[in-house]
Design a protein around this motif. Structure first.
Motif, PDB file in Angstrom:
ATOM      1  N   PHE A 230       0.847  -1.199   0.000  1.00 30.73           N
ATOM      2  CA  PHE A 230       0.000   0.000   0.000  1.00 30.73           C
ATOM      3  C   PHE A 230       0.878   1.243   0.000  1.00 30.73           C
ATOM      4  O   PHE A 230       1.033   1.911   1.041  1.00 30.73           O
ATOM      5  N   PRO A 231       1.474   1.591  -1.142  1.00 34.00           N
ATOM      6  CA  PRO A 231       2.324   2.783  -1.188  1.00 34.00           C
ATOM      7  C   PRO A 231       1.498   4.047  -0.959  1.00 34.00           C
ATOM      8  O   PRO A 231       0.480   4.259  -1.616  1.00 34.00           O
ATOM      9  N   THR A 232       1.928   4.852  -0.013  1.00 34.93           N
ATOM     10  CA  THR A 232       1.174   6.051   0.335  1.00 34.93           C
ATOM     11  C   THR A 232       1.937   7.313  -0.033  1.00 34.93           C
ATOM     12  O   THR A 232       3.165   7.313  -0.109  1.00 34.93           O
ATOM     13  N   ALA A 233       1.172   8.375  -0.243  1.00 38.93           N
ATOM     14  CA  ALA A 233       1.747   9.696  -0.478  1.00 38.93           C
ATOM     15  C   ALA A 233       1.759  10.440   0.842  1.00 38.93           C
ATOM     16  O   ALA A 233       0.715  10.609   1.493  1.00 38.93           O
ATOM     17  N   GLY A 257      -5.396  20.108  -8.450  1.00 39.09           N
ATOM     18  CA  GLY A 257      -6.736  20.664  -8.603  1.00 39.09           C
ATOM     19  C   GLY A 257      -7.642  19.895  -9.524  1.00 39.09           C
ATOM     20  O   GLY A 257      -8.821  20.220  -9.642  1.00 39.09           O
ATOM     21  N   VAL A 258      -7.139  18.873 -10.217  1.00 38.13           N
ATOM     22  CA  VAL A 258      -7.970  18.096 -11.144  1.00 38.13           C
ATOM     23  C   VAL A 258      -7.757  16.607 -10.848  1.00 38.13           C
ATOM     24  O   VAL A 258      -7.031  16.230  -9.935  1.00 38.13           O
ATOM     25  N   ASP A 259      -8.389  15.761 -11.672  1.00 30.47           N
ATOM     26  CA  ASP A 259      -8.232  14.315 -11.552  1.00 30.47           C
ATOM     27  C   ASP A 259      -8.735  13.803 -10.207  1.00 30.47           C
ATOM     28  O   ASP A 259      -7.974  13.588  -9.275  1.00 30.47           O
ATOM     29  N   ASN A 260     -10.020  13.603 -10.129  1.00 32.04           N
ATOM     30  CA  ASN A 260     -10.666  13.121  -8.913  1.00 32.04           C
ATOM     31  C   ASN A 260     -10.340  11.651  -8.700  1.00 32.04           C
ATOM     32  O   ASN A 260     -10.764  10.789  -9.457  1.00 32.04           O
ATOM     33  N   HIS A 261      -9.568  11.336  -7.663  1.00 34.61           N
ATOM     34  CA  HIS A 261      -9.203   9.965  -7.335  1.00 34.61           C
ATOM     35  C   HIS A 261      -9.814   9.588  -5.991  1.00 34.61           C
ATOM     36  O   HIS A 261      -9.994  10.436  -5.118  1.00 34.61           O
ATOM     37  N   TYR A 283      -3.428   6.875   0.436  1.00 31.83           N
ATOM     38  CA  TYR A 283      -3.281   5.767  -0.518  1.00 31.83           C
ATOM     39  C   TYR A 283      -4.373   5.907  -1.570  1.00 31.83           C
ATOM     40  O   TYR A 283      -5.569   5.919  -1.246  1.00 31.83           O
ATOM     41  N   LEU A 284      -3.981   6.055  -2.846  1.00 34.38           N
ATOM     42  CA  LEU A 284      -4.926   6.188  -3.950  1.00 34.38           C
ATOM     43  C   LEU A 284      -5.199   4.825  -4.561  1.00 34.38           C
ATOM     44  O   LEU A 284      -4.268   4.063  -4.846  1.00 34.38           O
ATOM     45  N   PHE A 285      -6.464   4.519  -4.795  1.00 32.01           N
ATOM     46  CA  PHE A 285      -6.826   3.212  -5.318  1.00 32.01           C
ATOM     47  C   PHE A 285      -6.380   3.004  -6.768  1.00 32.01           C
ATOM     48  O   PHE A 285      -6.131   1.886  -7.182  1.00 32.01           O
ATOM     49  N   ASP A 286      -6.321   4.076  -7.520  1.00 30.45           N
ATOM     50  CA  ASP A 286      -6.113   3.925  -8.976  1.00 30.45           C
ATOM     51  C   ASP A 286      -4.897   4.705  -9.467  1.00 30.45           C
ATOM     52  O   ASP A 286      -4.895   5.246 -10.562  1.00 30.45           O
ATOM     53  N   TRP A 287      -3.853   4.770  -8.665  1.00 27.25           N
ATOM     54  CA  TRP A 287      -2.678   5.561  -9.060  1.00 27.25           C
ATOM     55  C   TRP A 287      -1.423   4.701  -8.984  1.00 27.25           C
ATOM     56  O   TRP A 287      -1.190   4.007  -7.999  1.00 27.25           O
TER      57      TRP A 287
END
Length: 336
Positions: A230-233, A257-261, A283-287
């Motif tokens: 689970f790589p996190t930012a 400001g864009v790309d709703n994840h 943690y983003l599901f789709d990144w």
């Protein structure tokens, strides 16, 4: 929007909304509404979620008076530091640090933000002198709007009604705005803070009129998340930003400001891995790309659980998987 901390650099004449305005919540918006010189359709109001501007004082482009002859500038007047911080010497965390405040005021259609330096000289002014010397002589005020609980002047002796009486002697109209939510409860920054501390995001959103957000730059952390899949930012939010309760949240994330994840966020010290300092990790599901250096705005949707120390990384990994499932159910059931 013009942002200044200097009264001599202010654009005049002004229509002023006066207060501290931390949060720009629904009550604040009602105080600001009377000074706006133009209405805005819902489609015209920019999203509160776009990434923040860089706003050092006195560097934004002022509105040209040549383009607007006899224009009265809609102006929010606040104080820096917050008077409570000035008198106590204790730093206050903010629902809306300067960048966020500017962004939200721009979205409402405000022309100018003046952050008056709060000093002993200012604190010593009587209510009469504050109106005469600051609002009238220096800001050429033509109209004033305040909340009904507004106090000002030496030892906060001036009330909203006093302001109206003093301003009336100069033929300046004052609007006194009651600040209440639909249920009859008073809207306040402290009530929003309390809701966030309790993990009650729904209540906070009701008072703010929008979801609570955290904005910051992605920096390198310990990179332990990637070792368990689970790589996190690691999001570095401004030091003065108010953080809600420690724990796990279902979130929507906007990159620049864009790309709703969709994703999950943890706020806390990470006790399972012997963390000692608070951090914000997402943690983003789709990144799958590199987020280092990117600006993220994290919109808090649901408080899932408090932070907890697990006996092992395997237990932590299993719980994160459950958190992700719960977050997806919550977020996909509330698509926007």
């Amino acid at each position: 929007m013009w942002v200044t901390s200097s009264l001599t650099n202010a654009l005049t004449p002004t229509a002023i909304a006066l207060g501290n305005f931390d949060g720009i919540h629904l009550g604040h918006q009602e105080v600001i509404r009377p000074i706006l010189h133009r209405s805005k359709n819902q489609e015209e109001v920019r999203s509160f979620l776009s990434y923040p501007l860089s706003v050092p004082a006195d560097t934004q482009t002022p509105i040209s008076s040549a383009d607007r002859p006899e224009h009265i500038y809609s102006t929010v007047v606040t104080f820096n530091p917050h008077p409570q911080e000035f008198f106590t010497g204790k730093k206050r965390s903010l629902l809306t640090p300067l960048d966020e405040k500017v962004q939200q005021l721009q979205a409402l259609g405000v022309d100018q933000l003046i952050r008056i330096p709060f000093t002993w000289n200012l604190a010593s002014l009587s209510p009469q002198d504050f109106v005469e010397k600051i609002l009238i002589q220096q800001l050429c005020c033509q109209q004033i709007s305040v909340g009904e609980n507004f106090c000002f002047g030496k030892q906060r002796t001036g009330t909203a009604k006093d302001l109206k009486a003093i301003a009336a002697s100069f033929d300046i109209p004052v609007t006194i705005v009651p600040i209440y939510a639909r249920g009859g409860d008073r809207i306040s920054s402290s009530a929003i803070r309390q809701a966030l501390e309790n993990g009650d995001l729904q209540r906070a959103q009701e008072l703010l009129g929008r979801p609570y957000t955290l904005t910051g730059t992605v920096v390198k952390g310990q990179q332990l998340g990637r070792t368990i899949g689970f790589p996190t930012a690691n999001v570095a939010v401004p030091a003065e930003k108010f953080l809600p309760a420690n724990g796990v949240y279902a979130v929507r994330v906007f990159v620049q400001g864009v790309d709703n994840h969709l994703g999950v966020m943890n706020i806390g010290v990470r006790p399972t891995v012997s963390g000692t300092h608070p951090s914000v990790e997402v943690y983003l599901f789709d990144w799958s790309g590199d987020l280092y250096g990117e600006t993220l705005t994290v919109q808090l949707e649901k408080f899932l659980r408090p932070e907890k120390k697990f006996a092992s990384l395997d237990e932590l990994k299993a719980q994160i998987q459950l958190d992700c499932t719960a977050a997806k159910e919550e977020l996909q059931g509330n698509t926007k």
